[in-house]
Every structure is written in C-alpha cells, then in structure tokens.
Design an enzyme around this catalytic site. Structure first.
Site, PDB file in Angstrom:
ATOM      1  N   GLU A 120      10.222  12.548  28.533  1.00 11.53           N
ATOM      2  CA  GLU A 120       9.158  13.155  27.764  1.00 11.53           C
ATOM      3  C   GLU A 120       8.873  12.314  26.440  1.00 11.53           C
ATOM      4  OE1 GLU A 120       7.629  15.376  28.967  1.00 11.53           O
ATOM      5  OE2 GLU A 120       8.767  16.498  30.309  1.00 11.53           O
ATOM      6  N   HIS A 143      13.300  19.503  23.268  1.00 11.10           N
ATOM      7  CA  HIS A 143      12.660  20.247  24.422  1.00 11.10           C
ATOM      8  C   HIS A 143      13.856  20.719  25.025  1.00 11.10           C
ATOM      9  CE1 HIS A 143      10.874  21.101  28.118  1.00 11.10           C
ATOM     10  NE2 HIS A 143      11.644  19.989  28.734  1.00 11.10           N
ATOM     11  N   HIS A 145      15.489  24.083  28.178  1.00  7.37           N
ATOM     12  CA  HIS A 145      14.971  24.857  29.272  1.00  7.37           C
ATOM     13  C   HIS A 145      15.587  26.403  29.141  1.00  7.37           C
ATOM     14  CE1 HIS A 145      14.158  21.088  31.746  1.00  7.37           C
ATOM     15  NE2 HIS A 145      13.402  21.177  30.955  1.00  7.37           N
ATOM     16  N   HIS A 215       8.233  25.794  32.430  1.00  3.64           N
ATOM     17  CA  HIS A 215       8.843  24.650  32.405  1.00  3.64           C
ATOM     18  C   HIS A 215      10.059  24.828  31.133  1.00  3.64           C
ATOM     19  CE1 HIS A 215       9.003  19.972  31.619  1.00  3.64           C
ATOM     20  NE2 HIS A 215      10.369  20.475  31.525  1.00  3.64           N
TER      21      HIS A 215
HETATM   22  O1  2HA Z   1      14.578  15.396  30.320  1.00  3.90           O
HETATM   23  O2  2HA Z   1      13.536  18.156  30.647  1.00  3.90           O
HETATM   24  O3  2HA Z   1      10.998  17.604  30.910  1.00  3.90           O
HETATM   25  C1  2HA Z   1      14.419  16.076  31.443  1.00  3.90           C
HETATM   26  C2  2HA Z   1      13.307  16.989  31.069  1.00  3.90           C
HETATM   27  C3  2HA Z   1      11.902  16.783  31.337  1.00  3.90           C
HETATM   28 ZN    ZN Z   2      11.914  19.746  30.884  1.00  8.01          ZN
END
Ligand code: 2HA
Ligand code: ZN
Length: 268
Positions: A120, A143, A145, A215
């Site tokens: 990313e 970033h 999840h 995502h």
């Molecule tokens: O790096 O989360 O969006 C792995 C991720 C891609």
């Molecule tokens: Zn991701």
C-alpha cells in the site's frame, strides 16, 4: 552483520521503537492477520549527512504516482508480505528505510536490509505528501484491519456520510473528545491501487481516520502512537455498540446536546 542505521541515533531509534510497540498492539488486538496492515513514518527530521551519503541497496522502484512534496524525504516502512507480529519484535528485519528520488515518482532502499516496502506504499506516501502540504506536522500513517470497524462497513446504511461518526461519538464521550473529526468513508476500491490512494487523501482532507469499505482503516497523526489511539478509541465505541446490540436492544447513545456540551468544553 550490517551496522544498523539506528546505532548511535537514539531519537530515530525511539520512533522505530514506537512503530514496533504499535505493531505488537495490532497483532494482540487481532487486527493484523498474516501480513495484514502497514505502517509508515516520515523520519526526514532525523536524517544527518552520513545518512544522506548512504548508497542505495536496491534498484529505484516506481511509487506508482508522483508526489512533489516528498523530494529527498526519508521513510521507515513495513515490508510487503511481512507479518505485523514480526515487525513488533524485529523492526529492522521486517521493514526498511527508503529515500524518495529527485523525480518524486520513485524510491530506493538505503537501510538496514533490502526489504521491499508495503504493497500500500502509493496510499501511504500519498498520505505523507498531503500531510506535508497541509503543514500539520503529522509524521505517521497506519493501515490496519479492525474486525469490529470493518464489520460495520458491510451495512450500506453505515456508509452514508457521518452516520458512523455520529453513532460512534454517541457511544462514549471519549470518542468525541479524542477522535474529534470523526470517521470518513472510502467506498470499496482495489487494494494497493492508485485509485484507493487518491480516494484516501481526498477523505483525509476532512478526517484523521478513514474506513476503506470492507477492508480496513487508515489513520494519520503526529506519531504512530497517536494514529493508533484514534483507531483504538473508535474500536472501543464499536465494541460498546455491539455489546448493547447483543444484549438485545438498540443503545440510546448520548444526546446531541450532550455531545455539543463536550465539543464546547474541549474546544473541539
Ligand atoms: O499489507 O493490508 O491492504 C497488507 C494489506 C494490504
Ligand atoms: Zn489492508
């Protein structure tokens, strides 16, 4: 054994230590399966002449987009396909320091190991470019999840502008106080794409935390700890919502009046 760039640079090491600490939290929270999520920090302020002279240890790779404010900047980036839980223990083996080239469209790796940065990277570097342009002094992009926040985005009602912002603010006063801009929404886009990067920086003009539909989240802040804190606060509010729903009722939430009172008290 290569000499680490962190040797005799305690201020730089302190920032990398924070990255490692946050990487550990992401794993513990269950937000970082396999290689999920990524972290980048702008370390240009810690760069001295010796670092500037360091040769590239990789070819020049394209970023995928041109970012004029990043000329000559340096970043520590989690490596692509690397585990967050490994970054927590061995940051310099699972991430690397990169220098942005003169063309502002490519980068080279300079230390410690030729670990290719996150998939990313276009989104991350676009966020850093915008943070420089906005002059906010923000240095970190995250970033990740989070299960609870991602689950919310599977309900179309929650994708409407500021529906989640108001719902989560109303779950517990801290959310309004410590995530004062709320939660932006980026409609689903292909992971790692330039389209996702562009939609992300557009949303970050208004928010410090944005959801990538189905995502994950992206957060920016002065350092990686503060970027993490904002996601943590939003996740806590989501947990309270889920707990109330699973007890069988719709939570009432704090009133608009109570939220306004908080806004005035904290000067938000
Ligand atoms: O790096 O989360 O969006 C792995 C991720 C891609
Ligand atoms: Zn991701």
């Amino acid at each position: 054994m290569v000499k680490s760039i962190l040797e005799n640079r305690p201020a730089l090491k302190a920032e990398i230590d924070k990255v490692a600490e946050v990487a550990g939290y992401l794993w513990q929270k269950g937000w970082a399966e396999r290689n999920g999520g990524n972290i980048t920090i702008n370390i240009t302020e810690y760069v001295d002449d010796e670092i500037r002279q360091m040769p590239a240890i990789s070819p020049a790779y394209p970023i995928g987009t041109t970012l004029p404010s990043l000329k000559g900047c340096y970043f520590f980036c989690k490596g692509t396909n690397r585990r967050m839980r490994d970054l927590a223990r061995w940051p310099m083996e699972n991430g690397s320091v990169v220098r942005i080239e003169e063309d502002c469209a490519s980068y080279v790796i300079i230390a410690d190991n030729p670990v290719k940065p996150t998939s990313e990277l276009a989104a991350h570097l676009s966020m850093h470019n915008q943070m420089i342009e906005h002059g906010k002094g923000y240095k970190a992009a995250l970033h990740t999840h989070p299960i609870d926040l991602v689950a919310l985005t599977h309900n179309p009602e929650f994708l409407k502008k500021d529906v989640l912002t108001n719902l989560l603010w109303s779950m517990i006063p801290e959310t309004r106080a410590f995530c004062p801009k709320g939660l932006g929404i980026v409609p689903y886009k292909m992971p790692s794409s330039v389209e996702l990067a562009e939609a992300t920086i557009e949303a970050l003009k208004e928010y410090d935390v944005v959801m990538w539909e189905k995502h994950g989240v992206c957060a920016v802040g002065p350092d990686i700890m503060e970027a993490f804190d904002q996601v943590d606060v939003l996740s806590k509010a989501t947990q309270i919502y889920i707990a109330a729903k699973s007890m069988g009722y719709e939570p009432t939430g704090t009133s608009q009046e109570q939220m306004d009172e908080l806004k005035r008290a904290f000067n938000l």
